[in-house]
Design an enzyme around this catalytic site. Structure first.
Site, short mmCIF file in Angstrom:
data_model
loop_
_atom_site.label_atom_id
_atom_site.label_comp_id
_atom_site.label_asym_id
_atom_site.label_seq_id
_atom_site.Cartn_x
_atom_site.Cartn_y
_atom_site.Cartn_z
N LEU A 1 0.83 -1.21 0.00
CA LEU A 1 0.00 0.00 0.00
C LEU A 1 0.86 1.25 0.00
O LEU A 1 1.62 1.50 0.94
CB LEU A 1 -0.92 0.00 1.22
N GLY B 1 -0.71 4.23 -0.42
CA GLY B 1 -1.62 5.30 -0.03
C GLY B 1 -2.37 5.88 -1.20
O GLY B 1 -3.16 6.81 -1.04
N GLY B 2 -2.14 5.35 -2.41
CA GLY B 2 -2.83 5.82 -3.60
C GLY B 2 -4.06 4.98 -3.92
O GLY B 2 -4.31 3.95 -3.28
N LEU C 1 5.90 0.76 2.69
CA LEU C 1 7.33 1.03 2.82
C LEU C 1 7.52 2.52 3.08
O LEU C 1 7.08 3.35 2.29
CB LEU C 1 8.07 0.61 1.55
N CYS D 1 14.22 0.75 -8.18
CA CYS D 1 13.44 0.75 -6.94
C CYS D 1 12.57 -0.50 -6.84
O CYS D 1 12.47 -1.13 -5.78
CB CYS D 1 12.59 2.01 -6.87
N CYS E 1 8.51 9.53 -7.30
CA CYS E 1 8.08 10.03 -6.00
C CYS E 1 8.96 11.17 -5.50
O CYS E 1 8.50 12.01 -4.72
CB CYS E 1 8.05 8.89 -4.99
#
Length: 370
Positions: free
Chosen positions: A26, A28-29, A51, A112, A211
């Protein structure tokens, strides 16, 4: 299993007699939130994991942690936060800074995914939670090819949102234990599903692809903070000085805007000479090449070939795939011969090759010979 209006995610797992356990990554989007909601409705025992990558505002940082926690509370599932800041600093921030200082344009998202997200997330899921399967909000698809005995990565149904390009460096181990429930949906359908569930993130704005931009405001701000100003010359391909720059990290191959030099004809960045701290510019044809070498190749879906292979290759995320011939030098290094010369092939970015929707492999574009 609970009744759901959506196709079962991994029915071979969902059909088990007990509630299958799964980790939902997750951010948060809306995408990852919708994944958690779909899995939860279909009877999975979902645990959310976020994370913690950076300090500051942005979906990947404080706001993302808060929104991910809110989704877990709304769904009534556990939420775990993993402090990955040191890992992110070493593998992404330091990697970006070193790459730009060396005159290339790194691609942090694939790095990433491999080194910060999928690998560590699977390790945490197994060793801390005792869960062997993870699901993410990426727009991509995975299938198992029984003839090859390999998991294969495919483009998402929604070509505009397809993120397979950023996943080319995943391993068979990653694919075997990862689900991408949104691979068969469009972004519009995802938002409709989120609205149906009444998720608190249903109307959350689209996040930046990178990000770091949400934290620093722009890539330029990020690089200036880490590299400062490093003045040098802007020259043409004959070595004539046309102007000056405040740092090679402000430029990328193929760039036209923001060069800060006067010219009667359009000029583009042809290459970046880190050793001389120079930006070399020229006409569009001079920033075009018929072939490119690719290193650190990963064959994610098929074994490495021994013979030349006809492929469609994508050399940037937002550019279409174009026909090319792939000539293997070794499993880790190949040459790409484009059917038509390509503009702005950028060292440090990924070249990713496909057969239709099937992603075969990819690697990092090398600097061309001067």
């Amino acid at each position: 299993m609970a009744t759901s209006p959506y196709p079962l995610v991994a029915p071979e797992i969902a059909g088990s007699p007990s509630r299958p356990r799964i980790v939902a990554a997750l951010s948060g989007g809306v995408d990852s939130s919708t994944v958690a909601a779909i899995l939860h409705e279909q009877g999975y025992a979902v645990e959310g994991v976020t994370l913690w990558l950076m300090r500051g505002k942005g979906q990947c940082c404080t706001d993302g942690l808060v929104d991910a926690a809110a989704i877990c509370e709304q769904l009534g599932i556990p939420h775990h936060i993993v402090d990955s800041r040191e890992l992110f600093q070493a593998n992404i921030v330091d990697y970006l800074v070193a790459g730009y200082a060396d005159g290339i344009t790194p691609l942090p998202c694939s790095q990433c995914n491999k080194l910060v997200k999928f690998g560590p997330l699977l390790t945490y899921a197994r060793e801390t939670l005792g869960i062997s399967q993870i699901a993410t909000g990426h727009y991509a698809r995975v299938r198992f090819n029984s003839e090859l005995g390999r998991y294969q990565l495919l483009r998402a149904v929604d070509r505009q949102k397809d993120q397979s390009y950023f996943l080319y460096d995943l391993s068979q181990e990653h694919l075997a234990h990862s689900l991408f429930p949104l691979g068969n949906y469009t972004k519009a359908q995802t938002r409709q599903i989120a609205a149906r569930y009444g998720l608190v993130t249903a109307n959350k704005p689209e996040s930046q692809d990178l990000c770091l931009i949400e934290t620093y405001g722009s890539m330029r701000n990020f690089l200036d903070q880490h590299l400062g100003q490093r003045p040098g010359e802007i020259v043409d391909t004959q070595g004539r000085v046309l102007g000056s720059h405040q740092g090679i990290h402000h430029y990328t191959v193929g760039q036209r805007k923001g060069l800060g030099i006067a010219s009667s004809r359009p000029l583009y960045v042809v290459r970046i000479d880190a050793a001389m701290n120079r930006v070399v510019v020229g006409e569009r044809e001079e920033a075009t090449q018929a072939e490119a070498w690719v290193r650190q190749v990963n064959w994610v879906s098929t074994p490495a070939p021994d013979e030349p292979l006809a492929v469609e290759v994508q050399v940037r995320y937002r550019t279409p795939a174009v026909p090319a011939t792939l000539i293997p030098e070794s499993p880790e290094r190949v040459k790409l011969q484009f059917a038509e010369p390509q503009f702005g092939v950028t060292p440090g970015q990924a070249a990713v090759w496909y057969h239709g929707d099937l992603l075969l492999g990819g690697g990092i574009l090398e600097r061309p010979s001067p």
